[in-house]
Design a protein around this motif. Structure first.
Motif, PDB file in Angstrom:
ATOM      1  N   VAL A 325       0.816  -1.217   0.000  1.00 44.91           N
ATOM      2  CA  VAL A 325       0.000   0.000   0.000  1.00 44.91           C
ATOM      3  C   VAL A 325       0.849   1.266   0.000  1.00 44.91           C
ATOM      4  O   VAL A 325       0.341   2.349  -0.270  1.00 44.91           O
ATOM      5  CB  VAL A 325      -0.980   0.027   1.195  1.00 44.91           C
ATOM      6  CG1 VAL A 325      -2.006  -1.084   1.051  1.00 44.91           C
ATOM      7  CG2 VAL A 325      -0.239  -0.077   2.526  1.00 44.91           C
ATOM      8  N   GLN A 342       2.027   6.356  -2.263  1.00 45.47           N
ATOM      9  CA  GLN A 342       0.936   5.381  -2.310  1.00 45.47           C
ATOM     10  C   GLN A 342       1.147   4.356  -3.422  1.00 45.47           C
ATOM     11  O   GLN A 342       1.553   4.692  -4.527  1.00 45.47           O
ATOM     12  CB  GLN A 342      -0.401   6.116  -2.529  1.00 45.47           C
ATOM     13  CG  GLN A 342      -1.623   5.251  -2.341  1.00 45.47           C
ATOM     14  CD  GLN A 342      -2.217   4.758  -3.660  1.00 45.47           C
ATOM     15  OE1 GLN A 342      -1.489   4.514  -4.614  1.00 45.47           O
ATOM     16  NE2 GLN A 342      -3.521   4.594  -3.703  1.00 45.47           N
ATOM     17  N   VAL A 346      -5.225   3.126   0.686  1.00 47.74           N
ATOM     18  CA  VAL A 346      -5.034   2.873   2.104  1.00 47.74           C
ATOM     19  C   VAL A 346      -5.771   3.971   2.877  1.00 47.74           C
ATOM     20  O   VAL A 346      -5.952   5.084   2.381  1.00 47.74           O
ATOM     21  CB  VAL A 346      -3.522   2.843   2.451  1.00 47.74           C
ATOM     22  CG1 VAL A 346      -2.870   4.192   2.207  1.00 47.74           C
ATOM     23  CG2 VAL A 346      -3.286   2.359   3.867  1.00 47.74           C
ATOM     24  N   ASP A 350      -5.509   2.680   9.359  1.00 48.29           N
ATOM     25  CA  ASP A 350      -5.199   1.304   8.964  1.00 48.29           C
ATOM     26  C   ASP A 350      -3.970   0.782   9.710  1.00 48.29           C
ATOM     27  O   ASP A 350      -2.991   1.520   9.918  1.00 48.29           O
ATOM     28  CB  ASP A 350      -4.919   1.211   7.457  1.00 48.29           C
ATOM     29  CG  ASP A 350      -6.171   0.995   6.642  1.00 48.29           C
ATOM     30  OD1 ASP A 350      -7.238   0.758   7.234  1.00 48.29           O
ATOM     31  OD2 ASP A 350      -6.083   1.072   5.399  1.00 48.29           O
ATOM     32  N   VAL A 352      -0.881  -1.553   9.248  1.00 53.29           N
ATOM     33  CA  VAL A 352      -0.119  -2.127   8.143  1.00 53.29           C
ATOM     34  C   VAL A 352       1.158  -2.748   8.683  1.00 53.29           C
ATOM     35  O   VAL A 352       1.619  -2.425   9.777  1.00 53.29           O
ATOM     36  CB  VAL A 352       0.220  -1.054   7.079  1.00 53.29           C
ATOM     37  CG1 VAL A 352      -1.037  -0.465   6.478  1.00 53.29           C
ATOM     38  CG2 VAL A 352       1.105   0.044   7.667  1.00 53.29           C
ATOM     39  N   SER A 379      -8.258   8.967   3.282  1.00 54.97           N
ATOM     40  CA  SER A 379      -7.643   7.853   2.555  1.00 54.97           C
ATOM     41  C   SER A 379      -6.686   8.410   1.520  1.00 54.97           C
ATOM     42  O   SER A 379      -6.704   9.611   1.211  1.00 54.97           O
ATOM     43  CB  SER A 379      -8.706   6.986   1.871  1.00 54.97           C
ATOM     44  OG  SER A 379      -9.333   7.709   0.820  1.00 54.97           O
ATOM     45  N   LYS A 403      -0.414  -4.718   3.521  1.00 51.08           N
ATOM     46  CA  LYS A 403      -1.663  -4.818   4.276  1.00 51.08           C
ATOM     47  C   LYS A 403      -2.412  -6.080   3.894  1.00 51.08           C
ATOM     48  O   LYS A 403      -2.532  -6.411   2.707  1.00 51.08           O
ATOM     49  CB  LYS A 403      -2.533  -3.588   4.001  1.00 51.08           C
ATOM     50  CG  LYS A 403      -3.858  -3.571   4.752  1.00 51.08           C
ATOM     51  CD  LYS A 403      -4.709  -2.386   4.308  1.00 51.08           C
ATOM     52  CE  LYS A 403      -6.106  -2.492   4.883  1.00 51.08           C
ATOM     53  NZ  LYS A 403      -7.020  -1.480   4.325  1.00 51.08           N
ATOM     54  N   ASN A 409     -11.063  -1.781   7.121  1.00 50.20           N
ATOM     55  CA  ASN A 409     -10.593  -0.408   7.243  1.00 50.20           C
ATOM     56  C   ASN A 409     -11.131   0.208   8.521  1.00 50.20           C
ATOM     57  O   ASN A 409     -12.255  -0.065   8.936  1.00 50.20           O
ATOM     58  CB  ASN A 409     -11.055   0.431   6.040  1.00 50.20           C
ATOM     59  CG  ASN A 409     -10.535  -0.118   4.730  1.00 50.20           C
ATOM     60  OD1 ASN A 409      -9.400  -0.571   4.673  1.00 50.20           O
ATOM     61  ND2 ASN A 409     -11.348  -0.085   3.698  1.00 50.20           N
TER      62      ASN A 409
END
Length: 410
Positions: A325, A342, A346, A350, A352, A379, A403, A409
């Motif tokens: 992610v 990115q 994501v 979150d 990760v 996000s 992830k 989420n």
């Protein structure tokens, strides 16, 4: 006992750097001509020069594939291409065709030659033959058992190195010599254009019953379909080392940087652990865990243990449990703010996992997500967008954030 080389695929300049950063001793890649991954992000001369500089500054090697079966027109300009590769400082070329080997020995006699797996070397006498033709290293056919490999390495000169695949996709044809793609799509698999029809889903149709499709499936006697499982030998590092294989090769020039990082890291850790304490060596589950997270087909051990019937199976789908992610581009120790590029969508909050070149994976939470303008966001939906998050644990440039696709989420 000689510590084996860990050889990783480099489908692009980014993947070359990833492979080296995560522990590869050498990488192999396709240049601008005559390699079997015509649809990979093959290297331009400028990219190859940058890649060579990056690798050599870190004491690593770069091998260039020239492993097609060339037709007459493919040979045009081959002398100039070989001279150019040699002048740039390429460490070796990987070749399957005797004509290219002969040409290389004529125009760049100092350039090291490796025999591609496409040449199907399956016995020690053939290995000696190729070695006498000026080949320094034999990349063995995938169809050999470990017992056969051990006998081969015992009977060849010490000056001849042996390389073998230890991880990645397998081919239903004999070491890649397949023409199904040619017939079905007009794309020549042995000139770098394979359409992988062995991965298609097939049904049988009886000629007098058009429109009635019978599924092809596996029973207790085997499978009747073309696609293969993925090779994985991470649980058998001692056997591989003791067989006399010098270079452990990972398949995957078309795979992602995340794939390269995860696979290289696990094999690097396993090889190093063995040489730190051969007698006390124990397999560690975390190595396999990393391999299970990347996109893969069901794993098996190929032909190494005389069980080839397991190669064919009924499902050609990939297992994709984790996504990358983000890629860490910077970290400010004073503020605890990480800058992320990115890679897949994501969300704020979150959890990760951090995949790092050295050390075990660990988990972080993405808090206080902001875009490049410093605005709060929920996000990061856009490809390659830059965003920041607050992270208590110090991150390093090049860390990969992965992830679980099943996780909810926040």
């Amino acid at each position: 006992m000689k510590k084996p080389e860990l050889l990783a695929p480099a489908g692009s300049l980014e993947k070359l750097k990833t492979a080296i950063n995560f522990g590869a001793d050498a990488v192999y890649l396709g240049g601008s001509k005559l390699n079997l991954r015509a649809f990979a992000d093959n290297f331009t001369d400028e990219e190859l020069k940058e890649g060579l500089e990056y690798a050599h500054q870190r004491g690593k090697k770069v091998f260039v594939t020239i492993n097609v079966f060339p037709h007459n027109e493919d040979l045009e300009g081959i002398e100039e291409y070989l001279i150019n590769l040699h002048s740039m400082g390429v460490d070796a070329i990987i070749v399957s065709d005797p004509g290219i080997i002969m040409t290389a020995r004529e125009v760049v006699p100092e350039l090291e030659i490796h025999l591609s797996t496409q040449a199907n070397n399956v016995n020690w006498k053939s290995a000696i033959f190729w070695h006498k033709q000026g080949v320094k290293r034999i990349v063995l056919a995938r169809e050999l058992s470990l017992k056969e490999v051990e006998e081969l390495t015992e009977k060849i000169p010490e000056s001849c190195d042996i390389e073998a695949f230890v991880h990645g996709s397998m081919c239903m044809a004999y070491s890649g010599r397949c023409v199904i793609s040619n017939y079905m799509t007009g794309r020549d698999s042995n000139r770098g254009q394979c359409a992988q029809p062995c991965r298609y889903k097939y049904y049988l149709v009886e000629e007098k019953r058009p429109g009635e499709y019978f599924p092809v499936f596996e029973d207790d006697k085997g499978a009747y379909i073309l696609n293969s499982k993925d090779l994985c030998m991470i649980e058998h590092i001692p056997e591989l080392i003791q067989s006399g294989i010098y270079s452990f090769k990972i398949e995957g020039r078309m795979k992602s940087s995340y794939y390269v990082a995860a696979i290289v890291k696990s094999y690097r850790q396993a090889i190093d652990a063995y040489f730190e304490d051969p007698q006390g060596y124990k397999f560690q589950k975390k190595w396999l865990d990393n391999l299970m997270k990347v996109s893969h087909r069901e794993y098996f051990t190929g032909f190494y243990f005389d069980d080839p019937n397991k190669q064919k199976y009924e499902n050609s789908s990939y297992i994709r449990d984790y996504d990358i992610v983000g890629l860490v581009r910077g970290y400010d120790k004073a503020t605890g703010i990480a800058t992320i590029e990115q890679k897949n969508k994501v969300f704020e909050g979150d959890k990760v996992e951090v995949l790092r070149a050295v050390g075990d994976n660990f988990e972080i939470t993405l808090d206080n997500m902001k875009n490049k303008q410093g605005e709060k966001i929920e996000s990061a939906p856009s490809a390659q967008m830059i965003f920041t998050v607050n992270v208590e644990t110090e991150l390093k440039e090049g860390d990969m954030l992965i992830k679980d696709k099943e996780s909810k989420n926040s």
